[in-house]
Design an enzyme around this catalytic site. Structure first.
Site, PDB file in Angstrom:
ATOM      1  N   GLU A  67      28.779  43.933   5.305  1.00 47.51           N
ATOM      2  CA  GLU A  67      29.034  43.766   3.869  1.00 47.51           C
ATOM      3  C   GLU A  67      27.676  43.934   3.191  1.00 47.51           C
ATOM      4  OE1 GLU A  67      28.994  41.696   0.096  1.00 47.51           O
ATOM      5  OE2 GLU A  67      28.453  40.502   1.836  1.00 47.51           O
TER       6      GLU A  67
ATOM      7  N   ASP B 274      28.198  39.003   6.767  1.00 47.92           N
ATOM      8  CA  ASP B 274      28.121  38.698   5.341  1.00 47.92           C
ATOM      9  C   ASP B 274      26.712  38.935   4.806  1.00 47.92           C
ATOM     10  OD1 ASP B 274      29.302  37.462   2.901  1.00 47.92           O
ATOM     11  OD2 ASP B 274      27.760  35.952   3.267  1.00 47.92           O
TER      12      ASP B 274
END
Length: 582
Positions: A334, A291
Site C-alpha cells: 500500500e 501498510d
C-alpha cells in the site's frame, strides 16, 4: 535462531526461540532486553510474584524456566530499565494475549508450520482473476449482545458461503495483531505475534483460514511494519531505552501519533521479518498487504525529507527472504509514492513486492465521478491517465476502507448529483470500469451492497437491502461472475498488448471505448460518464464477425448490431456495456 542473523537483521525465525514456549515440564521464557538492569517473570504460575530471569548467551537475552506452567496461563515481564523505571510489559514475541483492556500475554502452544500453507507453493496469480474482499472482522456482522464480536469460527460459518456467492477469490483481513484501541482498527499494534483475542484463539483463526482454503478462497493479512502503539506495557522503551523505536523526536513518532520502528537496527528488522514469516508459515495465510509503505520509503512519508535507506534495505531483505521461504506468498504494497521499482525484484534494485495499490487510479477515478458531466467532458485525461503509467508496476485497483470513512462518504454517495437513481447508475458504471480496467481488484466490505453510509467499526454493515441497493448488489455479483469467467479481463493485465484504447464514441461527450485481450478472447468496453445518452453509438470493429452484449450497466436490452465492420449500439446516460467479440 541464529544469533548472528538476529543481530544482522537477517533472521526470520526469532519467534522459535524468543517468547514463552511450552515444554514437557512447563515452559521456558526468553526476552531480548540488552539495557535492562533486571528482568523478572510474573504470572499465574507464580501467583504474580517475581521469578528472576537470568542472562544468557551474550548477556542481552534473559531466560527463566518455569515447571508446571500450562497453556492459558497469563504472564508479563517486570523490567527494571536502564532509566531506573520498573514496568510490567507484555511479551513482544507472545503468541496470545488477554482481551483488552487487560494487557498480559497468554501462554499458547506454537502450532508448528501449517499443513495448509499455500504460500509455500508457487502460484500464477498475475494471469488469473483476483478480486479481494477487504474485511474488518469486528463489524461485518455483529451478534445481538452489546459490544460482542463473532468469533473466527462463527465468522467462518457465515463468511465463506458469502464470499463464494459473491465470487470473491480472496479475503483480506484488516490487522489482527493484538491492539488496545478499537478505533485504530488494528493499525497500532502491541502484540505482533498475537492474533487479537477479540475474535477467539489462534486455533480459531486457523480454523477460519482453513475453511476459506477448503472453499478455494485465499486469505491475506494486513501487516503493519511501520509503527506501533505508544502504550508503555508493550514495545515503548522496552528495556528503558529506545529499543524498537527511534531515539530522536523528529523521526520517533508517526503522523498518527504512534512510534516509528527503527528499521536501521538489525534486531528490529529480525523482529518484523520473523513476524511476517510467522503469519504465513504458522497460520497458512496466502500473503500479506503491507501498510503505509510510503512511510518506509521516505522519512515520515515525505519525499522532500529523502529516502530512508535503512527501511528500504529492510523491505528488500524481508521480501527476498519471504519469497525464499514462502514462494507463493502474495506480497502487496500500500504505497502512494511515485518511486519506481516497488514491484521490481529486490536483487535488481527494486523493493520486491508482487503488487502495488494504484492509489493514483483510485483518486483520479473517484475525483472524475465526483465532478459534474460538463467538467468530465473537458478533462478526459483524468480518466485515461492511469494507462500512461500502468505498466511501470504491477498494480492492484483498490476501493478500500480508507475511502469510506472520516467524512469521505460511501462509494455510492461520492457520485455526482443529488438523485439516488443517478448515483447508483454512476456507481454501476464505476464498477464496470474497475473490473474491466487492467489490474487486480480490491473492495472493502459493504461496497458490494451499495452502502449509503460511511463505515463505522462499532456497527455492522447495513444488510437490509431493497430497491436500488438490491439491484446494485445483483449487478455487482453479475460483474464478478463475468470477471471470473472472461480471461480477457485478467490473463494479460500486465502485458501492454492486453489493453488498447479505441477512438472515443463522441469526442464532445464523456464517453470512452477500449479493448481487453487475453486467453484467446477479445472484449469491448463502452463507458458513458455523460449526463446525456448516446442514441447512435458507432464503434469501428474491422475484421470482427460477432459482438455479443454480455452486460449493460443500465439493465437495458439495448439494440445493437455489427454491420460493415462497425458496431451500432445505444448507450444510456451514466451507463456502460461489455461485449464479447469474435
Amino acid at each position: 535462531m541464529n544469533f548472528q542473523d538476529f543481530y544482522a537483521g537477517s533472521a526470520f525465525d526469532a519467534y522459535t526461540w524468543l517468547g514463552g514456549h511450552l515444554t514437557a515440564e512447563g515452559a521456558v521464557f526468553r526476552t531480548f532486553a540488552p539495557a535492562a538492569r533486571q528482568v523478572c517473570l510474573i504470572g499465574d504460575f507464580n501467583g504474580w510474584q517475581e521469578t528472576p530471569m537470568h542472562k544468557v548467551y551474550d548477556g542481552n537475552f534473559w531466560e527463566a524456566a518455569v515447571p508446571g506452567a500450562a497453556p492459558g496461563m497469563r504472564y508479563k515481564y517486570r523490567i527494571c530499565g536502564a532509566d531506573g523505571r520498573r514496568l510490567d510489559h507484555c511479551d513482544p514475541y507472545g503468541f496470545f494475549a488477554e482481551l483488552r483492556p487487560a494487557t498480559a500475554s497468554v501462554l499458547y502452544p506454537l502450532p508448528g508450520p501449517s499443513g495448509d500453507c499455500p504460500a509455500c507453493a508457487p502460484r500464477d496469480w498475475a494471469h488469473s482473476p483476483l478480486s479481494i474482499y477487504e474485511l474488518h472482522a469486528g463489524s461485518w456482522k455483529k451478534p445481538d449482545a452489546p459490544g460482542a464480536f463473532y468469533t473466527y469460527r462463527e465468522l467462518a460459518e457465515q463468511l465463506v458461503p458469502y464470499l463464494l456467492e459473491n465470487r470473491f477469490q480472496y479475503l483480506e483481513l484488516m490487522p489482527l495483531c493484538e491492539y488496545p484501541c478499537d478505533e485504530s482498527w488494528g493499525y497500532q499494534g502491541t502484540g505482533f505475534f498475537s492474533p487479537t483475542a477479540r475474535y477467539g484463539t489462534p486455533d480459531d483463526l486457523r480454523f477460519l483460514i482453513g475453511a476459506c482454503h477448503r472453499a478455494g478462497i485465499g486469505v491475506l493479512l494486513d501487516f503493519v511494519p511501520v509503527h506501533f502503539a505508544v502504550n508503555d506495557y508493550a514495545l515503548l522503551r522496552y528495556d528503558g531505552t529506545a529499543l524498537y523505536e527511534y531515539p530522536h523526536q523528529d523521526v520517533g513518532f508517526s503522523e498518527w501519533g504512534s512510534c516509528n520502528f527503527m528499521h536501521s537496527r538489525g534486531e528490529v528488522r529480525s523482529f518484523l521479518q520473523s513476524a511476517a514469516c510467522y503469519w504465513l508459515r504458522e497460520f497458512g495465510f496466502d500473503g500479506l498487504r503491507f501498510d503505509a509503505v510510503s512511510n518506509l520509503i521516505y522519512w515520515q512519508g515525505r519525499p522532500e525529507r529523502g529516502e530512508n535507506q535503512g527501511a528500504i534495505r529492510f523491505l528488500q531483505t524481508m521480501n527476498r527472504g519471504l519469497k525464499e521461504r514462502c514462494p507463493g506468498a502474495l506480497l502487496i504494497a500500500e504505497d502512494s509514492t511515485a518511486r519506481p521499482g516497488v514491484t521490481a525484484p529486490a536483487d535488481q534494485g527494486g523493493l520486491g513486492f508482487d503488487a502495488k495499490w494504484d492509489l493514483g487510479w483510485m483518486n483520479d477515478t473517484l475525483g472524475y465521478l465526483q465532478a459534474p458531466p460538463e467538467e468530465r467532458r473537458r478533462h478526459p485525461e483524468r480518466l485515461t491517465f492511469s494507462m500512461q503509467y500502468f505498466y511501470n508496476e504491477r498494480y492492484l485497483l483498490p476501493l478500500s476502507h480508507d475511502e469510506v470513512v472520516h467524512g469521505k462518504a460511501a462509494i455510492v454517495q461520492k457520485m455526482h448529483g443529488a438523485s439516488l437513481p443517478e448515483k447508483f447508475a454512476q456507481a454501476r458504471l464505476l464498477y464496470l470500469y474497475m473490473f474491466t480496467h487492467p489490474g487486480k481488484k480490491l473492495n472493502f466490505m459493504g461496497n458490494e451492497l451499495g452502502m449509503l453510509r460511511e463505515w463505522d467499526e462499532k456497527r455492522a454493515l447495513d444488510w437490509a437491502a431493497e430497491g436500488e441497493r438490491e439491484a446494485f448488489a445483483r449487478f455487482f455479483r453479475a460483474l464478478q461472475e463475468l470477471y471470473r469467467q472472461l480471461p480477457a479481463l485478467s490473463a494479460r493485465d500486465y502485458e501492454p498488448d492486453g489493453f488498447a484504447w479505441l477512438e472515443r464514441p463522441d469526442p464532445d461527450r464523456a464517453a470512452f471505448a477500449f479493448l481487453r485481450r487475453g486467453g484467446g478472447q477479445e472484449v469491448l468496453v463502452l463507458l458513458n460518464f455523460d449526463g446525456a445518452g448516446l442514441p447512435d453509438c458507432t464503434i469501428p470493429l474491422p475484421g470482427r464477425r460477432e459482438a455479443r452484449l454480455l452486460l449493460d450497466s443500465a439493465g437495458a436490452d439495448a439494440p445493437c448490431a455489427l454491420r460493415d465492420g462497425r458496431l451500432h449500439t445505444r448507450l444510456a446516460h451514466f451507463s456502460g456495456q461489455l461485449f464479447l467479440l469474435a
